[in-house]
Motif scaffolding. Structure first.
Motif, short mmCIF file in Angstrom:
data_model
loop_
_atom_site.label_atom_id
_atom_site.label_comp_id
_atom_site.label_asym_id
_atom_site.label_seq_id
_atom_site.Cartn_x
_atom_site.Cartn_y
_atom_site.Cartn_z
N ASP A 109 38.34 62.98 28.85
CA ASP A 109 36.98 62.69 28.38
C ASP A 109 36.51 61.30 28.77
OD1 ASP A 109 36.97 65.19 27.25
OD2 ASP A 109 37.39 64.49 25.22
N GLY A 110 37.45 60.36 28.85
CA GLY A 110 37.08 58.99 29.19
C GLY A 110 37.17 58.67 30.67
N LEU A 111 37.27 59.69 31.51
CA LEU A 111 37.41 59.43 32.96
C LEU A 111 36.25 58.64 33.55
CD1 LEU A 111 39.10 59.81 35.50
CD2 LEU A 111 37.98 62.02 35.85
N PRO A 112 34.99 58.93 33.19
CA PRO A 112 33.90 58.10 33.73
C PRO A 112 34.08 56.62 33.42
CG PRO A 112 33.00 60.10 32.78
CD PRO A 112 34.46 60.06 32.38
N LEU A 113 34.54 56.32 32.22
CA LEU A 113 34.79 54.93 31.83
C LEU A 113 35.89 54.33 32.71
CD1 LEU A 113 33.47 53.38 29.38
CD2 LEU A 113 35.65 53.68 28.22
N THR A 114 36.93 55.12 32.94
CA THR A 114 38.04 54.66 33.77
C THR A 114 37.60 54.40 35.20
OG1 THR A 114 39.65 55.85 32.41
CG2 THR A 114 40.32 55.28 34.65
N LEU A 115 36.84 55.32 35.77
CA LEU A 115 36.38 55.15 37.15
C LEU A 115 35.49 53.92 37.28
CD1 LEU A 115 35.58 58.86 38.07
CD2 LEU A 115 37.58 57.50 38.74
N ALA A 116 34.63 53.69 36.29
CA ALA A 116 33.77 52.51 36.33
C ALA A 116 34.61 51.24 36.26
CB ALA A 116 32.76 52.55 35.18
N ARG A 117 35.63 51.25 35.42
CA ARG A 117 36.49 50.06 35.30
C ARG A 117 37.24 49.79 36.60
NH1 ARG A 117 41.69 49.01 33.66
NH2 ARG A 117 42.11 51.08 32.82
N LEU A 118 37.71 50.84 37.26
CA LEU A 118 38.40 50.64 38.54
C LEU A 118 37.45 50.08 39.59
CD1 LEU A 118 40.59 53.89 38.67
CD2 LEU A 118 41.33 51.56 38.13
N GLU A 119 36.22 50.57 39.61
CA GLU A 119 35.22 50.03 40.54
C GLU A 119 35.01 48.53 40.27
OE1 GLU A 119 33.30 51.30 42.98
OE2 GLU A 119 33.36 53.48 42.78
N LEU A 120 34.89 48.17 39.01
CA LEU A 120 34.65 46.78 38.65
C LEU A 120 35.87 45.91 38.92
CD1 LEU A 120 32.61 47.44 35.41
CD2 LEU A 120 31.75 46.28 37.46
N ALA A 121 37.06 46.49 38.78
CA ALA A 121 38.27 45.73 39.08
C ALA A 121 38.31 45.34 40.55
CB ALA A 121 39.51 46.55 38.72
N LEU A 122 37.93 46.26 41.42
CA LEU A 122 37.89 45.95 42.85
C LEU A 122 36.79 44.93 43.16
CD1 LEU A 122 38.45 49.52 44.34
CD2 LEU A 122 40.07 47.61 44.31
#
Length: 207
Positions: A109-122
């Motif tokens: 359920d939290g995958l969109p949050l995870t993907l956004a965080r990975l984008e921001l980490a890069l």
């Protein structure tokens, strides 16, 4: 060994200043997850959130400020998953259970949050100001992990916290965006893996 004092919650993890601020940050997160950072603009946030033109600019005047607001909001929402772990003297079983539940949530359920965080980490590797925000927020999670691991018997909680956070982040990346994305581990699998990892981590001899 005395129990370390409770780490303060970083100021950036405080509740948003207003419902509109939360809406803007949540909409920015959703856009990053759906379109990547190229699809994130002030106007796009206004349109997706149903806000008057200029609302996002009034809240975060620059792109850097908008990225920081999104990252801070991600940390707020992820931090909420671990609030039960801040109880007094939480047992190792609770650490395992909430870790497994939190990681599984990040991959479902939290995958969109995870993907956004990975984008921001890069993106943080290219933006020093965002790197500062990312590192400060990450330090809050590691401090909490160190506190809990000390109660679980770690002789070097800060070192073990770094290792445990790396394990969690590695599982999340592998399953969300890496070569293991075809298989999302179940909460039971995650709990068993975390138990094995912590058994080694807490029982290994120190050089």
């Amino acid at each position: 060994m005395s129990t370390p004092p409770a780490p303060p919650v970083p100021p950036a993890l405080a509740a948003p200043a207003s419902p509109r601020a939360a809406l803007i940050a949540d909409t920015a997160i959703a856009l990053i997850a759906e379109r990547g950072l190229r699809g994130l603009t002030h106007r796009a946030v206004d349109e997706a959130a149903g806000l008057p033109t200029g609302s996002t600019s009034n809240h975060a005047r620059t792109r850097a400020a908008l990225l920081a607001a999104a990252l801070t909001r991600i940390a707020e929402r992820e931090h909420a998953d671990f609030r039960p772990l801040q109880e007094e003297n939480p047992p190792l079983e609770l650490l395992l259970e909430v870790t497994a539940t939190g990681v599984h949530q990040a991959l479902t359920d939290g995958l969109p949050l995870t993907l956004a965080r990975l984008e921001l980490a890069l993106e943080a590797t290219r933006r020093p100001e965002l790197r500062t925000v990312y590192d400060r927020l990450g330090a809050g999670f590691r401090a909490l992990a160190a506190r809990l691991l000390a109660r679980a018997g770690s002789a070097e909680p800060e070192r073990d916290a770094r290792g445990f956070v790396r394990w969690c982040e590695g599982v999340i990346f592998d399953s969300a965006a890496g070569a293991g994305h075809g298989h999302i581990p179940t909460p039971a699998e995650l709990r068993a893996e975390a138990a094995r990892y912590l058994a080694v981590l807490l029982g290994e001899p120190r050089s």
